[in-house]
Design a protein around this motif. Structure first.
Motif, PDB file in Angstrom:
ATOM      1  N   ARG A 286      81.497  35.402  27.768  1.00 54.96           N
ATOM      2  CA  ARG A 286      82.260  34.447  27.465  1.00 54.96           C
ATOM      3  C   ARG A 286      81.737  33.424  28.392  1.00 54.96           C
ATOM      4  NH1 ARG A 286      86.694  38.456  28.179  1.00 54.96           N
ATOM      5  NH2 ARG A 286      86.649  37.717  30.310  1.00 54.96           N
ATOM      6  N   GLU A 287      81.160  33.565  29.411  1.00 57.33           N
ATOM      7  CA  GLU A 287      80.439  32.681  30.440  1.00 57.33           C
ATOM      8  C   GLU A 287      79.361  32.343  29.706  1.00 57.33           C
ATOM      9  OE1 GLU A 287      79.557  34.715  34.285  1.00 57.33           O
ATOM     10  OE2 GLU A 287      81.848  34.326  34.912  1.00 57.33           O
ATOM     11  N   GLU A 290      80.567  29.684  27.141  1.00 57.88           N
ATOM     12  CA  GLU A 290      80.972  28.637  27.755  1.00 57.88           C
ATOM     13  C   GLU A 290      80.062  27.641  28.405  1.00 57.88           C
ATOM     14  OE1 GLU A 290      83.673  29.925  30.574  1.00 57.88           O
ATOM     15  OE2 GLU A 290      85.422  30.688  29.245  1.00 57.88           O
ATOM     16  N   ARG A 293      78.431  25.698  25.405  1.00 54.62           N
ATOM     17  CA  ARG A 293      79.740  24.720  24.716  1.00 54.62           C
ATOM     18  C   ARG A 293      79.598  23.685  25.720  1.00 54.62           C
ATOM     19  NH1 ARG A 293      83.097  28.931  23.325  1.00 54.62           N
ATOM     20  NH2 ARG A 293      84.067  28.468  25.368  1.00 54.62           N
TER      21      ARG A 293
END
Length: 325
Positions: A286-287, A290, A293
């Motif tokens: 997830r990191e 992110e 993005r």
């Protein structure tokens, strides 16, 4: 120490001046010293006059002998009537030092006495040095030293006074860095954290988190904080930490790399570790997503803004036109 993080009060007053003067220290001696603790109420001037009169008559004043044991026990001053063991330690001073802090009902140093003891040692009951001292004393219960634990522990570290104990901390901390010694300290910490009165066989989650952070004070593994975050964020699925999980976590920190790439569920790890590795890899994924993005979103926000170079060119053309050239 250890569970003193949650059970014992942390000292709220100053740990004393460099000269060793401290209100809480004097209170503990006066309370726990018994008949030898100097608990009398005479005014200083009256006491001094009585002592002078007695001495002039050739009689040793009782007040002087009453104060001497506590002072010598705490500060390590020599005594004429000391009984010394084979290692040069005074058994009388050890006994007097223990009595300064022991409970009035039980032959042990309990929570209140332990706080006074730590105050006089100029250490926080919740810090790593106190855990190491408890390990050296082989204390069976948090916030408690039995007479045998205290005396045998002081013999083990070769100290019979507060100054002596404090001076041994650097050596004790160095001992705790050794691989085998740390393994012994680490396993001791689990047993030390159990509530013996309740017959606990596993550590409460919050206590385990505090003790993990405490025992790794000198050399914290890279994965430790992620492991503790995992335990904190999953309270419903983790009721307690078993001895096997506690012991295996040390092996985990030594055998598994920080990227967790060499972890295998096929090996004999506790199932909680499987859950942790899955949770941690998902968190890292997830990191990364992110992080990828973020530039795209920043680019989207700037698409509608005018191009500075284009504005500069158009501006120069406009100035030429309005200038009439």
């Amino acid at each position: 120490m250890g569970q003193c993080v949650t059970k014992c009060k942390n000292p709220t007053s100053s740990l004393g001046s460099k000269s060793g003067d401290k209100e809480s220290g004097s209170k503990s001696h006066h309370k726990k010293g018994g008949s030898g603790g100097g608990g009398h109420k005479e005014e200083p001037g009256a006491q001094s006059g009585k002592a002078t009169t007695d001495l002039s008559n050739g009689t040793k004043p009782s007040e002087v002998s009453a104060e001497t044991p506590v002072i010598s026990a705490a500060m390590g001053e020599p005594r004429n009537d000391e009984r010394v063991d084979g290692d040069g330690l005074s058994m009388l001073r050890l006994d007097e030092l223990f009595c300064c802090y022991k409970d009035e009902q039980e032959d042990a140093i309990l929570e209140e006495g332990m706080e006074m003891f730590c105050n006089d040692l100029r250490v926080d009951p919740a810090e790593f040095r106190v855990l190491v001292l408890a390990w050296k004393f082989q204390a069976a219960t948090m916030c408690k030293f039995t007479r045998k634990e205290f005396v045998d522990g002081c013999k083990a570290i070769q100290a019979d006074s507060l100054e002596g104990i404090y001076s041994r901390f650097p050596v004790m901390l160095l001992d705790a860095r050794g691989e085998e010694n740390f393994k012994d300290l680490y396993r001791f910490t689990f047993q030390f954290g159990l509530d013996a009165d309740e017959g606990q066989r596993s550590l409460q989650r919050d206590i385990a988190i505090a003790l993990w952070r405490l025992v790794f004070t000198q050399d914290s593994p890279a994965i430790l904080e992620h492991w503790l975050d995992f335990l904190s964020e999953n309270p419903s699925s983790i009721r307690g930490i078993s001895r096997d999980t506690w012991n295996m976590f040390l092996n985990f920190t030594q055998a598994i790399g920080p990227d967790l790439s060499n972890y295998s569920e096929d090996e004999a790890w506790p199932s909680l570790f499987d859950t942790f590795v899955e949770w941690e890899l998902e968190r890292r994924k997830r990191e990364e997503e992110e992080a990828l993005r973020a530039p795209e979103e920043q680019g989207t926000e700037t698409e509608g803004l005018p191009n500075p170079e284009r504005l500069e060119t158009e501006g120069s053309r406009g100035s030429q036109t309005w200038g009439g050239h």
